[in-house]
Structure formats: C-alpha cells, structure tokens
Design an enzyme around this catalytic site. Structure first.
Site, short mmCIF file in Angstrom:
data_model
loop_
_atom_site.label_atom_id
_atom_site.label_comp_id
_atom_site.label_asym_id
_atom_site.label_seq_id
_atom_site.Cartn_x
_atom_site.Cartn_y
_atom_site.Cartn_z
N SER A 30 -33.57 -19.13 17.47
CA SER A 30 -33.46 -17.85 18.59
C SER A 30 -34.92 -17.68 19.00
O SER A 30 -35.80 -17.21 18.18
CB SER A 30 -33.04 -16.77 17.45
OG SER A 30 -31.87 -16.83 17.20
N HIS A 61 -29.78 -18.87 23.35
CA HIS A 61 -29.46 -20.17 22.91
C HIS A 61 -29.01 -21.07 23.98
O HIS A 61 -27.83 -20.91 24.40
CB HIS A 61 -28.59 -20.41 21.54
CG HIS A 61 -28.97 -19.76 20.49
ND1 HIS A 61 -29.51 -20.35 19.50
CD2 HIS A 61 -28.89 -18.27 20.01
CE1 HIS A 61 -30.08 -19.32 18.51
NE2 HIS A 61 -29.77 -18.36 19.05
N HIS A 83 -23.81 -21.82 15.34
CA HIS A 83 -23.93 -20.66 13.96
C HIS A 83 -22.78 -20.85 13.39
O HIS A 83 -21.72 -20.70 14.33
CB HIS A 83 -24.75 -19.32 14.56
CG HIS A 83 -25.85 -19.35 14.96
ND1 HIS A 83 -26.11 -19.60 16.46
CD2 HIS A 83 -27.22 -19.31 14.34
CE1 HIS A 83 -27.50 -19.50 16.31
NE2 HIS A 83 -28.08 -19.37 15.10
N TYR A 85 -21.25 -18.26 12.38
CA TYR A 85 -20.71 -16.84 12.67
C TYR A 85 -19.90 -16.76 13.82
O TYR A 85 -19.14 -16.20 14.27
CB TYR A 85 -21.48 -15.38 12.44
CG TYR A 85 -22.73 -16.00 13.43
CD1 TYR A 85 -22.62 -15.66 14.82
CD2 TYR A 85 -24.26 -16.15 12.95
CE1 TYR A 85 -23.86 -15.80 15.69
CE2 TYR A 85 -25.19 -16.20 13.84
CZ TYR A 85 -24.94 -16.19 15.20
OH TYR A 85 -26.11 -16.18 15.91
N GLU A 86 -20.47 -18.05 14.75
CA GLU A 86 -19.48 -18.10 16.08
C GLU A 86 -18.21 -18.64 15.84
O GLU A 86 -17.37 -18.47 16.75
CB GLU A 86 -20.11 -19.07 16.83
CG GLU A 86 -21.72 -18.67 17.53
CD GLU A 86 -22.36 -19.69 17.90
OE1 GLU A 86 -22.83 -19.44 19.24
OE2 GLU A 86 -22.86 -20.60 17.37
N ALA A 113 -35.09 -17.91 13.38
CA ALA A 113 -35.82 -16.57 13.11
C ALA A 113 -35.06 -15.96 12.02
O ALA A 113 -33.88 -16.01 11.58
CB ALA A 113 -35.18 -15.65 14.41
N MET A 211 -29.33 -16.68 9.11
CA MET A 211 -27.95 -17.15 9.35
C MET A 211 -27.94 -18.44 9.81
O MET A 211 -26.78 -19.07 10.36
CB MET A 211 -27.13 -16.13 10.40
CG MET A 211 -27.38 -14.60 10.14
SD MET A 211 -26.78 -13.58 11.42
CE MET A 211 -27.13 -12.17 10.79
N SER A 212 -28.74 -19.40 9.76
CA SER A 212 -28.77 -20.93 9.97
C SER A 212 -29.63 -21.81 9.19
O SER A 212 -29.77 -21.40 8.13
CB SER A 212 -29.51 -20.76 11.50
OG SER A 212 -30.58 -20.81 11.45
N ASN A 235 -38.59 -9.70 11.86
CA ASN A 235 -38.45 -8.27 11.64
C ASN A 235 -38.37 -8.22 10.03
O ASN A 235 -38.26 -9.14 9.37
CB ASN A 235 -37.03 -7.85 11.89
CG ASN A 235 -35.75 -8.73 11.40
OD1 ASN A 235 -35.59 -9.93 11.89
ND2 ASN A 235 -35.18 -8.24 10.51
N HIS A 247 -30.89 -7.05 17.52
CA HIS A 247 -31.01 -8.37 17.96
C HIS A 247 -32.37 -8.50 18.80
O HIS A 247 -32.88 -9.50 19.04
CB HIS A 247 -29.98 -9.01 18.48
CG HIS A 247 -30.16 -10.59 18.79
ND1 HIS A 247 -30.17 -11.60 17.90
CD2 HIS A 247 -29.76 -11.08 19.99
CE1 HIS A 247 -30.18 -12.64 18.71
NE2 HIS A 247 -30.13 -12.46 19.98
#
Ligand code: HPA
Length: 272
Positions: A30, A61, A83, A85-86, A113, A211-212, A235, A247
C-alpha cells in the site's frame, strides 16, 4: 487444469514481453508502488492481461507486473497485490508470487504497510520482518498438494532469510536510519483490529500487524524461494495510539516515506 499448468502458461506469457529471467521478485505494498516507476523498465503488464491473474480492487494498488532492472539486477515487480479481504480465493491470491518463482526469481522481497504494536515502533519506521504469525484463518497450501511445486509440509523455521535481512539492515544503516526488526502478524481484515485484539497480539509476540504478505511468504517458501519482508509502519495499532484508524493515514505515511523507501530498495536489491 492444474495450478502447475496455469503457472507455466502465465510464465510463458510474461516471457513473451520480457525473455530475461528475473533474479529478484518484489511485491510493493500500500502506497509503496512508486518504486516500480523508478526502475529501468523492460515491460509493464496490467494484471488483467496475464492469464489467471485477477483484477485488483483496492485504491492505491495499481495492479501491474513491471519487469526491468535495478542497478543491473534483473527484477520482476508486482505493483499492487491481492488481499484476502477482497474476497479472493487464497490460491488465486498467491498465484502471482508463484508465477514470479516459476519465472526463476529465487529471491522475493515482500513489502507492506502495517500498524505498529511494539512500543519501540513509530509511524514512519521501516521494520524488517524477522518472522510472522499467521492469524488469517487460512493457508495458501490447503487442499491437494502438487509435489512439483513443493512439499506437503514445508518447513517454516526460517521464512525470512537471515542473510537477506542482514543486507537490508546494512542498507538501512547506510541511509542513516535506525534498524528495527520484528514479528509481523497477519489478520484477514478488512476491519482494523480492536484494542483488545492488539493487546492479544502483543502478548502473542507480534510487533506489527497487517492484512497481507503472509500467504505470499508461505507460498513462495513452499516453492523454495528465499524471502525478505519490510513493513512500513504507517500508524500505531488500535489502542496504542488514542486516534481512530484511517486508511488515509496509512497511505499518507507510506507516501511520506516513499523517497527513503525507494533509496533503500535501489541500494539493497542489487546486493540481495
Ligand atoms: N492494522 C492492520 N493492517 C494495517 C494497519 C493496522 O493498524 N496499518 C496498515 N495496515
């Protein structure tokens, strides 16, 4: 058709655009995609044109495979990743990194990230991934194993190659940045974590959360690739900072660090 055959077809297609064998495969996370614009490019192929690649849906992306050279080192760069979650199937999600391995990239650099959990991490830090914790609730190797790709039960003692980690650490020191190393925990997302979940992850030994990366690392390790991972701490994780997560903060921090990140990759990739 087996994944093995699909990989061969995708690899053949890519070789038509650039016949040279990539030595290092790179996945840009990201907000870190700009690096792919800064290299000597031989080909840039939108994912949707490559057989068996899915379309990328997340803002930030781009979704292109960029073939080229970094200071003479032959690379294949994934500008954008899939990802979980997609909604992608976990096998489809790791298909592109498997193609990079299939093309001959024996080394893989995964970037992402991530939220900082360890108190030593600040927003803007780059963390070398020392190890991971897979909390995605899935594994890219589930289902029938194709022994031509790798073993049924691959060893995961050293997913992130020690020598590659050291090369990156040296590169960071040369750029005058403190070297941070840590354990990356992967959750499926897309909701960010609760403060209680972050506390749990901290107790479990995680230094950063995202998440990746982990499915890609497992699949590439399955195929015998040597792997390095860098997290851009965009963050502080939920509850570590009082601020709600956004985000926008993730992409803004990644954007702020991109010059440094690009320098680091330019300097270290030829040495990997
Ligand atoms: N949590 C999960 N994924 C992330 C975060 C986070 O705080 N920051 C960037 N990706």
């Amino acid at each position: 058709m087996t994944i093995f055959d699909q990989l061969n077809e995708a690899a053949d297609f890519i070789r038509q655009h650039d016949p040279e064998t990539p030595e290092v495969g790179i996945v840009l996370g990201s907000g870190l995609g700009e690096f792919a614009e800064k290299i000597e490019r031989a080909a840039s192929i939108p994912y949707e044109e490559i057989p068996y690649f899915k379309k990328v849906k997340v803002a930030g992306h781009a979704g292109k495979l960029v073939m080229g050279k970094v200071n003479g080192r032959k690379v294949a760069i994934m500008q954008g990743r899939y990802h979980y979650y997609e909604g992608h199937d976990i096998h489809e999600l790791v298909f592109p990194v498997r193609v990079l391995c299939k093309l001959g990239a024996g080394k893989l650099l995964l970037t992402n990230a991530a939220g900082g959990i360890n108190q030593c991490l600040e927003a803007g830090d780059l963390m070398i991934i020392r190890d991971h914790i897979n909390l995605m609730g899935t594994n890219p190797l589930k289902g029938e194993n194709d022994n031509r790709l790798g073993p049924r039960f691959p060893d995961m003692t050293e997913v992130y190659d020690e020598e590659m980690r050291e090369i990156i650490a040296v590169g960071m020191r040369e750029l005058g940045m403190g070297v941070k190393k840590g354990v990356y925990a992967a959750l499926s997302g897309p909701s960010y974590e609760t403060p209680a979940e972050i506390k749990m992850l901290s107790i479990l030994g995680a230094d950063a959360v995202g998440m990746s990366t982990v499915p890609e690392a497992i699949a590439a390790r399955h195929m015998g690739a040597r792997i390095a991972g860098i997290s851009c701490i965009t963050n502080l994780a939920a509850g570590i900072s009082k601020k709600p997560l956004d985000h926008k903060e993730v992409t803004e921090t990644a954007d702020r660090k991109k010059e440094f990140f690009i320098e680091l990759l330019k300097n270290t990739i030829p040495k990997l």
